[in-house]
Design a protein around this motif. Structure first.
Motif, PDB file in Angstrom:
ATOM      1  N   ILE A 146     -21.350  14.448   6.935  1.00  0.00           N
ATOM      2  CA  ILE A 146     -21.552  13.329   6.710  1.00  0.00           C
ATOM      3  C   ILE A 146     -21.824  12.271   6.025  1.00  0.00           C
ATOM      4  O   ILE A 146     -22.254  11.388   5.118  1.00  0.00           O
ATOM      5  CB  ILE A 146     -20.690  12.359   7.990  1.00  0.00           C
ATOM      6  CG1 ILE A 146     -19.387  12.845   8.552  1.00  0.00           C
ATOM      7  CG2 ILE A 146     -20.396  10.851   7.749  1.00  0.00           C
ATOM      8  CD1 ILE A 146     -18.849  12.069   9.995  1.00  0.00           C
TER       9      ILE A 146
ATOM     10  N   TRP B   9     -11.638  14.960   3.741  1.00  0.00           N
ATOM     11  CA  TRP B   9     -12.297  14.195   3.283  1.00  0.00           C
ATOM     12  C   TRP B   9     -13.145  14.175   1.933  1.00  0.00           C
ATOM     13  O   TRP B   9     -13.530  12.863   1.284  1.00  0.00           O
ATOM     14  CB  TRP B   9     -13.063  13.568   4.359  1.00  0.00           C
ATOM     15  CG  TRP B   9     -12.035  12.622   5.773  1.00  0.00           C
ATOM     16  CD1 TRP B   9     -10.891  12.462   5.870  1.00  0.00           C
ATOM     17  CD2 TRP B   9     -13.135  12.119   6.240  1.00  0.00           C
ATOM     18  NE1 TRP B   9     -11.308  11.872   7.034  1.00  0.00           N
ATOM     19  CE2 TRP B   9     -12.102  11.630   7.165  1.00  0.00           C
ATOM     20  CE3 TRP B   9     -14.535  12.161   7.154  1.00  0.00           C
ATOM     21  CZ2 TRP B   9     -12.386  11.527   8.611  1.00  0.00           C
ATOM     22  CZ3 TRP B   9     -14.739  11.697   7.930  1.00  0.00           C
ATOM     23  CH2 TRP B   9     -14.023  10.420   8.831  1.00  0.00           C
ATOM     24  N   LEU B  10     -13.120  15.038   1.471  1.00  0.00           N
ATOM     25  CA  LEU B  10     -13.965  15.685   0.681  1.00  0.00           C
ATOM     26  C   LEU B  10     -13.259  15.050  -0.449  1.00  0.00           C
ATOM     27  O   LEU B  10     -14.718  15.567  -1.830  1.00  0.00           O
ATOM     28  CB  LEU B  10     -15.652  16.218   1.092  1.00  0.00           C
ATOM     29  CG  LEU B  10     -16.206  16.868   2.285  1.00  0.00           C
ATOM     30  CD1 LEU B  10     -17.152  17.267   2.311  1.00  0.00           C
ATOM     31  CD2 LEU B  10     -16.835  14.931   1.790  1.00  0.00           C
TER      32      LEU B  10
ATOM     33  N   TRP C 149     -21.858  11.578   2.286  1.00  0.00           N
ATOM     34  CA  TRP C 149     -21.665   9.625   2.349  1.00  0.00           C
ATOM     35  C   TRP C 149     -21.159   9.165   1.139  1.00  0.00           C
ATOM     36  O   TRP C 149     -20.218   8.156   1.415  1.00  0.00           O
ATOM     37  CB  TRP C 149     -22.786   8.650   3.120  1.00  0.00           C
ATOM     38  CG  TRP C 149     -22.821   7.710   3.053  1.00  0.00           C
ATOM     39  CD1 TRP C 149     -22.761   6.455   3.060  1.00  0.00           C
ATOM     40  CD2 TRP C 149     -21.948   7.296   3.965  1.00  0.00           C
ATOM     41  NE1 TRP C 149     -22.438   4.977   3.245  1.00  0.00           N
ATOM     42  CE2 TRP C 149     -22.015   5.417   4.607  1.00  0.00           C
ATOM     43  CE3 TRP C 149     -21.309   7.843   5.268  1.00  0.00           C
ATOM     44  CZ2 TRP C 149     -21.353   4.785   5.396  1.00  0.00           C
ATOM     45  CZ3 TRP C 149     -20.116   6.982   6.605  1.00  0.00           C
ATOM     46  CH2 TRP C 149     -19.894   5.801   6.037  1.00  0.00           C
TER      47      TRP C 149
ATOM     48  N   ALA D 105     -12.601  13.917  11.487  1.00  0.00           N
ATOM     49  CA  ALA D 105     -12.840  14.324  10.457  1.00  0.00           C
ATOM     50  C   ALA D 105     -12.734  15.939  10.005  1.00  0.00           C
ATOM     51  O   ALA D 105     -12.756  16.677  10.345  1.00  0.00           O
ATOM     52  CB  ALA D 105     -15.044  13.937  10.123  1.00  0.00           C
TER      53      ALA D 105
ATOM     54  N   LEU E  69     -17.857   9.294   1.567  1.00  0.00           N
ATOM     55  CA  LEU E  69     -16.838   9.129   2.886  1.00  0.00           C
ATOM     56  C   LEU E  69     -17.386   7.855   3.094  1.00  0.00           C
ATOM     57  O   LEU E  69     -16.365   7.399   3.674  1.00  0.00           O
ATOM     58  CB  LEU E  69     -17.335  10.450   3.524  1.00  0.00           C
ATOM     59  CG  LEU E  69     -17.237  11.517   3.936  1.00  0.00           C
ATOM     60  CD1 LEU E  69     -17.943  12.557   4.892  1.00  0.00           C
ATOM     61  CD2 LEU E  69     -15.949  11.518   3.328  1.00  0.00           C
TER      62      LEU E  69
ATOM     63  N   GLN F 210     -13.770   6.015   3.342  1.00  0.00           N
ATOM     64  CA  GLN F 210     -12.839   5.974   4.483  1.00  0.00           C
ATOM     65  C   GLN F 210     -13.637   5.279   5.235  1.00  0.00           C
ATOM     66  O   GLN F 210     -12.646   5.321   6.598  1.00  0.00           O
ATOM     67  CB  GLN F 210     -13.320   7.848   4.942  1.00  0.00           C
ATOM     68  CG  GLN F 210     -12.398   8.236   3.641  1.00  0.00           C
ATOM     69  CD  GLN F 210     -11.004   8.712   3.578  1.00  0.00           C
ATOM     70  OE1 GLN F 210     -10.541   8.449   4.513  1.00  0.00           O
ATOM     71  NE2 GLN F 210     -10.365   8.966   2.459  1.00  0.00           N
TER      72      GLN F 210
END
Length: 71
Positions: A6, A69-70, A10, A65, A13, A16
């Protein structure tokens, strides 16, 4: 996903995190810069929750997670 992942991602993310904690300002999110303790502190401050609750929220977010998300 680990917190190290994470932190490393960052910039991708941060949106998010902003979505999850809408009361955090853009400046808050930028200043967190992937620092778990700083994120917890900002959540505690903005939401008026205990340190334990803020840490639990961050842990829950980390636990949920996933790699999408990426993307």
């Amino acid at each position: 996903m680990t917190w190290e992942t994470i932190q490393r991602h960052w910039p991708h993310l941060a949106g998010q995190a902003k979505f999850r904690w809408g009361m955090l300002s853009g400046a808050d999110i930028r200043n967190v810069a992937g620092d778990r303790g700083e994120l917890s502190a900002r959540i505690q401050e903005r939401y008026g929750v205990s340190s334990e609750e803020a840490h639990a929220q961050v842990q829950n977010w980390e636990d949920s997670a996933h790699s999408s998300w990426l993307y």
